[in-house]
Design an enzyme around this catalytic site. Structure first.
Site, PDB file in Angstrom:
ATOM      1  CE  LYS A 117      -2.625  -0.264   3.606  1.00 15.19           C
ATOM      2  NZ  LYS A 117      -2.220  -1.555   4.200  1.00 15.19           N
TER       3      LYS A 117
ATOM      4  NE  ARG B 127      -4.618  -0.591   9.873  1.00 14.84           N
ATOM      5  CZ  ARG B 127      -3.637  -0.043   9.180  1.00 14.84           C
ATOM      6  NH1 ARG B 127      -3.784   1.152   8.650  1.00 14.84           N
ATOM      7  NH2 ARG B 127      -2.516  -0.692   9.009  1.00 14.84           N
TER       8      ARG B 127
ATOM      9  NE  ARG C  55       7.034  -3.624   6.099  1.00 15.08           N
ATOM     10  CZ  ARG C  55       5.785  -3.148   6.064  1.00 15.08           C
ATOM     11  NH1 ARG C  55       5.247  -2.791   4.913  1.00 15.08           N
ATOM     12  NH2 ARG C  55       5.069  -3.063   7.155  1.00 15.08           N
TER      13      ARG C  55
ATOM     14  NE  ARG D 293       6.151  -0.652  10.339  1.00 13.37           N
ATOM     15  CZ  ARG D 293       5.113  -0.546   9.520  1.00 13.37           C
ATOM     16  NH1 ARG D 293       5.254  -0.025   8.323  1.00 13.37           N
ATOM     17  NH2 ARG D 293       3.921  -0.965   9.891  1.00 13.37           N
TER      18      ARG D 293
ATOM     19  NE  ARG E 143       1.441  -4.703  11.264  1.00 16.91           N
ATOM     20  CZ  ARG E 143       2.531  -4.685  10.498  1.00 16.91           C
ATOM     21  NH1 ARG E 143       3.618  -5.294  10.882  1.00 16.91           N
ATOM     22  NH2 ARG E 143       2.499  -4.060   9.356  1.00 16.91           N
TER      23      ARG E 143
HETATM   24  P1  ADP Z   1       0.577  -1.716   7.754  1.00 17.79           P
HETATM   25  O1  ADP Z   1      -0.447  -1.416   6.714  1.00 17.79           O
HETATM   26  O2  ADP Z   1       1.883  -2.141   7.185  1.00 17.79           O
HETATM   27  O3  ADP Z   1       0.080  -2.629   8.841  1.00 17.79           O
HETATM   28  P2  ADP Z   1       0.550   1.062   8.668  1.00 17.79           P
HETATM   29  O4  ADP Z   1       1.791   1.822   8.464  1.00 17.79           O
HETATM   30  O5  ADP Z   1      -0.620   1.403   7.811  1.00 17.79           O
HETATM   31  O6  ADP Z   1       0.960  -0.455   8.552  1.00 17.79           O
HETATM   32  O7  ADP Z   1       0.076   1.168  10.199  1.00 17.79           O
HETATM   33  C1  ADP Z   1       0.921   0.819  11.271  1.00 17.79           C
HETATM   34  C2  ADP Z   1       0.140   0.856  12.592  1.00 17.79           C
HETATM   35  O8  ADP Z   1      -0.413   2.185  12.805  1.00 17.79           O
HETATM   36  C3  ADP Z   1      -1.081  -0.061  12.651  1.00 17.79           C
HETATM   37  O9  ADP Z   1      -0.751  -1.393  12.987  1.00 17.79           O
HETATM   38  C4  ADP Z   1      -1.918   0.638  13.734  1.00 17.79           C
HETATM   39  O10 ADP Z   1      -1.436   0.400  15.027  1.00 17.79           O
HETATM   40  C5  ADP Z   1      -1.693   2.124  13.426  1.00 17.79           C
HETATM   41  N1  ADP Z   1      -2.728   2.625  12.487  1.00 17.79           N
HETATM   42  C6  ADP Z   1      -2.535   3.082  11.225  1.00 17.79           C
HETATM   43  N2  ADP Z   1      -3.686   3.462  10.644  1.00 17.79           N
HETATM   44  C7  ADP Z   1      -4.664   3.231  11.568  1.00 17.79           C
HETATM   45  C8  ADP Z   1      -6.078   3.388  11.584  1.00 17.79           C
HETATM   46  N3  ADP Z   1      -6.739   3.856  10.520  1.00 17.79           N
HETATM   47  N4  ADP Z   1      -6.749   3.039  12.709  1.00 17.79           N
HETATM   48  C9  ADP Z   1      -6.105   2.564  13.771  1.00 17.79           C
HETATM   49  N5  ADP Z   1      -4.778   2.375  13.830  1.00 17.79           N
HETATM   50  C10 ADP Z   1      -4.059   2.694  12.744  1.00 17.79           C
END
Ligand code: ADP
Length: 199
Positions: A13, A88, A127, A138, A149
């Protein structure tokens, strides 16, 4: 154009968000990036979000929704945006619809990047990101957190696919292949959904 990019962790993404947003000439707004910047900057928002992120859990909706609402009200997002990592949850999806309605706007398309789970685990476990000249993993890419996750995605985020399908906004994109191939499929899907350069 107003686009949401949906897809599990590891689907690519972040990479696709940057490229597609560049093509559409709209800002890419990544909630994960905004949270990570706040965590490194040790802001109040970062302190609130950190423990959830490290555990691979979602940050509570109250915190996330307010943050996105403020971001969407900024000038550069007026003519369009590409959202990466938001919504999400169905609740976030409903809040987003409400916030856009308040601004007299609506989404044009929801692109869902589709990758099967085995491939996601492989990608995420390998990654690394560059921090101060060093390649580091990370915290939330550790194998046990990755599995969690993916579970959170399946339970809380995947239902958004049906939510947007029923609104006629969903376009599924096969996200296996080179970065360029996936971008080409995504751009073709956006074209089918409307006029990509027409905000
Ligand atoms: P990925 O898509 O690789 O899991 P992101 O960079 O989008 O990672 O998000 C990392 C973390 O940030 C998530 O696991 C969550 O804890 C938090 N996060 C990001 N976007 C949201 C959201 N819309 N609602 C709640 N938590 C979020």
């Amino acid at each position: 154009m107003r686009v949401v990019l949906l897809g599990p962790p590891g689907a690519g993404k972040g990479t696709q968000a940057q490229i597609i947003a560049g093509r559409l000439e709209v800002p890419a707004i990544s909630t994960g990036d905004i949270f990570r910047a706040n965590v490194s900057g040790r802001t109040d928002l970062g302190k609130q979000a950190k423990s959830y992120m490290d555990a691979g859990d979602l940050v509570p909706d109250e915190i996330t929704v307010a943050m996105v609402k403020d971001r969407l009200a900024e000038d550069d997002a007026k003519a369009g945006f590409l959202l990466d990592g938001f919504p999400r949850t169905i609740a976030q999806g409903e809040q987003l619809r409400g916030s856009l309605e308040d601004l007299g706007q609506h989404l044009d398309c929801v692109l869902e990047l589709v990758v099967e789970e085995e491939e996601l685990v492989r990608r995420l476990s390998g990654r690394r990101m560059l921090v101060d000249g060093e390649w580091v993993q990370r915290d939330d890419d550790k194998p046990e957190t990755v599995r969690h996750r993916l579970e959170v995605y399946r339970e809380q985020t995947a239902p958004l696919s049906g939510f947007y399908e029923s609104e006629g906004l969903l376009a599924q994109v096969d996200a296996i292949g080179s970065i360029e191939e996936v971008t080409a499929r995504a751009m073709a899907a956006l074209e089918r959904s409307g006029q990509p350069n027409d905000s």
